[in-house]
Scaffold this motif. Structure first.
Motif: not given
Length: 78
Positions: A13-15
């Motif tokens: 979902r994110n870095r």
């Protein structure tokens, strides 16, 4: 070397999750893993890998060097 496509990278979902995913793949593949090993294992592109490779490497090294100490009561240790 046997490769498994874990399909985890596209679901990140994110870095930070991407870094952890690639870092864990580096640990799983072990010393000497190459960029093509990671790309084949995770199903990612060269551009995706280049964007987080350094941070993922740092994550893998840190995760591999953390040692959990086990405490033993003094009576059992002697």
């Amino acid at each position: 070397m046997r490769f498994e496509n874990h399909h985890a990278y596209p679901h990140c979902r994110n870095r930070q999750e991407q870094i952890a995913c690639v870092g864990e793949a580096m640990r799983r593949l072990g010393d000497g893993c190459t960029a093509s090993d990671l790309k084949n294992s995770l199903g990612i592109t060269q551009a995706q890998l280049e964007g987080i490779a350094d941070e993922a490497r740092a994550y893998a090294v840190a995760a591999s060097t953390i040692q959990t100490r086990v405490t033993v009561p003094a009576r059992r240790a002697a």
